[in-house]
Design a protein around this motif. Structure first.
Motif, PDB file in Angstrom:
ATOM      1  N   PRO A  36       0.817  -1.221   0.000  1.00 20.57           N
ATOM      2  CA  PRO A  36       0.000   0.000   0.000  1.00 20.57           C
ATOM      3  C   PRO A  36       0.848   1.267   0.000  1.00 20.57           C
ATOM      4  O   PRO A  36       0.357   2.334  -0.396  1.00 20.57           O
ATOM      5  CB  PRO A  36      -0.826  -0.122   1.286  1.00 20.57           C
ATOM      6  CG  PRO A  36      -0.105  -1.106   2.143  1.00 20.57           C
ATOM      7  CD  PRO A  36       0.568  -2.049   1.195  1.00 20.57           C
ATOM      8  N   ARG A  38       3.137   3.019  -1.949  1.00 20.11           N
ATOM      9  CA  ARG A  38       3.541   2.939  -3.354  1.00 20.11           C
ATOM     10  C   ARG A  38       5.020   3.248  -3.554  1.00 20.11           C
ATOM     11  O   ARG A  38       5.663   2.686  -4.438  1.00 20.11           O
ATOM     12  CB  ARG A  38       2.696   3.886  -4.204  1.00 20.11           C
ATOM     13  CG  ARG A  38       1.200   3.611  -4.153  1.00 20.11           C
ATOM     14  CD  ARG A  38       0.873   2.244  -4.718  1.00 20.11           C
ATOM     15  NE  ARG A  38       1.096   2.166  -6.157  1.00 20.11           N
ATOM     16  CZ  ARG A  38       0.985   1.059  -6.872  1.00 20.11           C
ATOM     17  NH1 ARG A  38       0.682  -0.089  -6.283  1.00 20.11           N
ATOM     18  NH2 ARG A  38       1.187   1.074  -8.180  1.00 20.11           N
ATOM     19  N   GLU A  56      -4.227  -6.616  -4.451  1.00 24.10           N
ATOM     20  CA  GLU A  56      -3.707  -7.853  -3.870  1.00 24.10           C
ATOM     21  C   GLU A  56      -4.031  -9.070  -4.714  1.00 24.10           C
ATOM     22  O   GLU A  56      -3.219  -9.998  -4.828  1.00 24.10           O
ATOM     23  CB  GLU A  56      -4.274  -8.032  -2.468  1.00 24.10           C
ATOM     24  CG  GLU A  56      -3.805  -6.993  -1.473  1.00 24.10           C
ATOM     25  CD  GLU A  56      -4.528  -7.095  -0.140  1.00 24.10           C
ATOM     26  OE1 GLU A  56      -4.027  -6.491   0.831  1.00 24.10           O
ATOM     27  OE2 GLU A  56      -5.581  -7.763  -0.070  1.00 24.10           O
ATOM     28  N   THR A  70       3.919  -8.137   5.501  1.00 22.24           N
ATOM     29  CA  THR A  70       3.200  -6.914   5.837  1.00 22.24           C
ATOM     30  C   THR A  70       3.302  -6.653   7.341  1.00 22.24           C
ATOM     31  O   THR A  70       3.935  -7.408   8.079  1.00 22.24           O
ATOM     32  CB  THR A  70       1.727  -7.074   5.483  1.00 22.24           C
ATOM     33  OG1 THR A  70       1.176  -8.150   6.281  1.00 22.24           O
ATOM     34  CG2 THR A  70       1.548  -7.421   4.016  1.00 22.24           C
TER      35      THR A  70
END
Length: 348
Positions: A36, A38, A56, A70
């Motif tokens: 997320p 970028r 995703e 993550t």
């Protein structure tokens, strides 16, 4: 067979896994990455020549297996989707922000029958492998006690740049869960089951719910006693370091620097030494111990359809110990008994 890998997360640990795969010359292709953030995603994609995707689902669609790198609170959701699709999955530690969620993740991959591995990589570090071998020698007696110090600058800065670790909703907690879950795993791997813990914690950085100092006392089934000090500081010039000293009845061993030592020991009959780096690995080889690359091992398990190790289930005990220590900290250091196994889990 070239294994196509998808990555969720493009930060420090994702880059580390790619480096390990390349170091081991694994037959893989990084098929897609999603983050997320970028900017992190673009940097990862440019560095490794990997397609950066916007959703995703594109990672799942492109991959034979996925890496979940993550922040911790996202692990259960992404692992559940990988299992639903029948995809092998490597998940970073800790598995989840709570033991209950970690148990659900283990049950999820078990039902799906997918290859699964957790990032408890210290079991493969040459330094710890040598320490375990030294402590198994005849004539040294029983391990009596240890002192374990694990320090790292708080990873919201420096090379880690993990700002999410200052958000308890995403990380779950601080240095004990996010960093020293490694230490709790390796201590039971070395010494057997813990039966009781006590601990105290502090928040010197004043980040709510994110402890940066924990001192825990652990009692083992064997009678061994030890202390673990886990510290997040602000000394950016200092790398992440561990030091473990162990006293047996007739021997002393010390590991400084967890991966390649040095390891020092003093035993009976003049048996003493100090080795590090290539000499440490050579001594392991002489004993028939060959450290493996855990990322290559995961890819080989995916390719061959065989169980990977350490599997998710092996992360449940350190999760249980972590929660027991937090419980003790909340009760001002009161001793907390640790049951055998994992309560309510009879299929490990």
């Amino acid at each position: 067979m070239t294994v196509r890998l998808g990555f969720f997360g493009a930060g420090f640990i994702a880059r580390h896994h790619v480096s390990m795969l390349r170091l081991g010359r694994a037959d893989v292709r990084i098929a897609a990455v999603f983050d997320p953030d970028r900017e992190k995603g673009r940097a990862f994609a440019a560095e490794h020549g990997v397609p950066l995707v916007d959703v995703e689902e594109a990672v799942f669609d492109a991959a034979d297996a996925v890496y979940v790198c993550t922040w911790t609170s996202e692990h259960p959701r992404l692992v559940a989707e990988a299992a639903r699709r029948g995809l092998p999955v490597f998940c970073e530690k800790p598995l989840a922000t709570s033991l209950a969620d970690a148990v659900d993740m283990v049950e999820c991959v078990r039902r799906a029958g997918v290859v699964n591995q957790v990032g408890l990589v210290m079991r493969d570090y040459p330094g710890f492998l040598l320490l375990k071998r030294l402590l198994s020698r005849d004539g040294i007696g029983r391990p009596m006690g240890f002192v374990f110090r694990d320090d790292q600058y708080i990873p919201i800065q420096g090379i880690y740049q993990s700002s999410w670790r200052a958000d308890v909703r995403r990380s779950g907690a601080g240095t004990l869960l996010e960093h020293s879950i490694h230490d709790l795993d390796i201590l039971e791997w070395l010494f057997g089951p813990v039966v009781s813990v006590s601990g105290r914690s502090g928040e010197f950085h004043a980040i709510a719910g994110i402890e940066d100092m924990v001192v825990a006392t652990l009692e083992f089934d064997s009678g061994l006693l030890g202390t673990l000090a886990s510290i997040w500081h602000d000394v950016l010039e200092r790398p992440s370091l561990r030091r473990l000293e162990v006293f047996a009845e007739r021997a002393y061993c010390a590991l400084e620097g967890d991966v390649f030592g040095p390891v020092r020991w003093t035993g009976p009959d003049g048996d003493s030494g100090r080795v590090r780096d290539e000499e440490l690995v050579a001594r392991l080889h002489a004993w028939g111990i060959r450290p493996r690359n855990p990322d290559v091992a995961f890819v080989e398990a995916v390719r061959d359809g065989t169980p990977a190790s350490p599997a998710f289930a092996q992360a449940l005990r350190p999760h249980l110990l972590t929660e027991a220590i937090y419980r003790s900290c909340a009760e001002h250091g009161k001793a907390v008994e640790v049951p055998p196994g994992v309560p309510g889990v009879d299929w490990i």
